[in-house]
Write a protein that holds these residues in place. Structure first.
Motif, mmCIF file in Angstrom:
data_model
loop_
_atom_site.group_PDB
_atom_site.id
_atom_site.type_symbol
_atom_site.label_atom_id
_atom_site.label_comp_id
_atom_site.label_asym_id
_atom_site.label_seq_id
_atom_site.Cartn_x
_atom_site.Cartn_y
_atom_site.Cartn_z
ATOM 1 N N TRP A 130 0.833 -1.208 0.000
ATOM 2 C CA TRP A 130 0.000 0.000 0.000
ATOM 3 C C TRP A 130 0.864 1.253 0.000
ATOM 4 O O TRP A 130 0.530 2.236 -0.674
ATOM 5 N N ALA A 131 1.957 1.231 0.729
ATOM 6 C CA ALA A 131 2.854 2.385 0.745
ATOM 7 C C ALA A 131 3.473 2.591 -0.639
ATOM 8 O O ALA A 131 3.555 3.717 -1.131
ATOM 9 N N ARG A 132 3.882 1.501 -1.278
ATOM 10 C CA ARG A 132 4.459 1.604 -2.621
ATOM 11 C C ARG A 132 3.409 2.084 -3.624
ATOM 12 O O ARG A 132 3.679 2.941 -4.465
ATOM 13 N N PHE A 133 2.185 1.558 -3.515
ATOM 14 C CA PHE A 133 1.107 1.999 -4.395
ATOM 15 C C PHE A 133 0.801 3.486 -4.187
ATOM 16 O O PHE A 133 0.677 4.245 -5.148
ATOM 17 N N ALA A 134 0.696 3.909 -2.917
ATOM 18 C CA ALA A 134 0.389 5.315 -2.612
ATOM 19 C C ALA A 134 1.486 6.231 -3.139
ATOM 20 O O ALA A 134 1.195 7.274 -3.733
ATOM 21 N N GLN B 3 1.229 13.857 6.288
ATOM 22 C CA GLN B 3 -0.189 13.845 5.898
ATOM 23 C C GLN B 3 -1.003 14.749 6.813
ATOM 24 O O GLN B 3 -1.849 15.513 6.358
ATOM 25 N N GLY B 4 -0.765 14.668 8.114
ATOM 26 C CA GLY B 4 -1.503 15.506 9.062
ATOM 27 C C GLY B 4 -1.237 16.985 8.856
ATOM 28 O O GLY B 4 -2.156 17.809 8.881
ATOM 29 N N PHE C 158 3.102 10.269 -7.269
ATOM 30 C CA PHE C 158 3.972 10.773 -8.327
ATOM 31 C C PHE C 158 3.246 10.784 -9.672
ATOM 32 O O PHE C 158 3.436 11.688 -10.483
ATOM 33 N N GLY C 159 2.393 9.784 -9.899
ATOM 34 C CA GLY C 159 1.590 9.770 -11.120
ATOM 35 C C GLY C 159 0.620 10.942 -11.174
ATOM 36 O O GLY C 159 0.475 11.596 -12.216
ATOM 37 N N VAL D 103 4.368 13.776 -0.613
ATOM 38 C CA VAL D 103 3.636 12.622 -0.083
ATOM 39 C C VAL D 103 4.118 11.344 -0.761
ATOM 40 O O VAL D 103 4.340 10.324 -0.105
ATOM 41 N N GLY D 104 4.313 11.401 -2.072
ATOM 42 C CA GLY D 104 4.818 10.236 -2.798
ATOM 43 C C GLY D 104 6.198 9.817 -2.332
ATOM 44 O O GLY D 104 6.465 8.631 -2.134
ATOM 45 N N TRP D 105 7.076 10.777 -2.128
ATOM 46 C CA TRP D 105 8.427 10.476 -1.690
ATOM 47 C C TRP D 105 8.429 9.858 -0.293
ATOM 48 O O TRP D 105 9.125 8.869 -0.047
ATOM 49 N N PHE D 106 7.645 10.409 0.623
ATOM 50 C CA PHE D 106 7.596 9.862 1.980
ATOM 51 C C PHE D 106 7.008 8.442 1.976
ATOM 52 O O PHE D 106 7.471 7.582 2.720
ATOM 53 N N ALA D 107 5.994 8.194 1.151
ATOM 54 C CA ALA D 107 5.399 6.857 1.087
ATOM 55 C C ALA D 107 6.386 5.847 0.492
ATOM 56 O O ALA D 107 6.520 4.726 0.998
#
Length: 156
Positions: free
Chosen positions: A25-29, A125-126, A34-35, A86-90
């Motif tokens: 899920w983290a990789r997908f998020a 995120q928060g 990024f997409g 957000v993408g980088w942190f995930a």
């Protein structure tokens, strides 16, 4: 008094499996964010000439269009930066989970790094939610204030 056995504490197997189950899920998020940022860049690039032409037409009737262009560019850039963050942190969290996944026996440092990355992701995120809600409230207040000013000056 407890004796130090020289062994570092470890997480139970079910806790490690539960933690590593979030990797997909983290990789997908991260990939999705990024997409979305890439799509946002494409859409903003396509819409920019149309928006600029409309602002120039409005400027010919009402005055300067610099503020509108600046707001448009800054809001698009800020949105894209937020998606990338957000993408980088995930993705960072997903990468750190690689060292925790079974059948590997993770070291306490690996678990701490994965949990730290998870904590950073949710903290970001928060913060973004709070800032976003604040900007929405600011926009509503500004819209109401502008509406009141326009209504009071329209009668003169």
């Amino acid at each position: 008094m407890t004796q130090d056995t020289g062994e570092s504490p470890r997480l139970p197997g079910h806790a490690i499996r539960a933690l590593s189950a979030t990797q997909r899920w983290a990789r997908f998020a991260g990939t999705a964010m990024f997409g979305v940022a890439l799509l946002k860049v494409i859409v903003a690039t396509i819409k920019f000439p149309q928006y600029r032409a409309r602002l120039m037409a409005d400027a010919a009737m009402h005055g300067n269009s610099t503020a509108g262009m600046t707001i448009y560019i800054l809001s698009e850039a800020l949105t894209i930066i937020c998606y990338c963050l957000v993408g980088w942190f995930a993705l960072r969290y997903a990468l750190r989970l690689d060292r925790v996944r079974p059948p590997r026996q993770p070291e306490p440092e690996d678990i701490a790094n994965a949990l730290g990355a998870q904590h950073s992701y949710w903290r970001l995120q928060g913060i973004l939610w709070i800032v976003g809600l604040g900007l929405i409230l600011l926009g509503i207040v500004a819209g109401v204030a502008i509406g009141i000013l326009y209504a009071t000056h329209a009668h003169y």
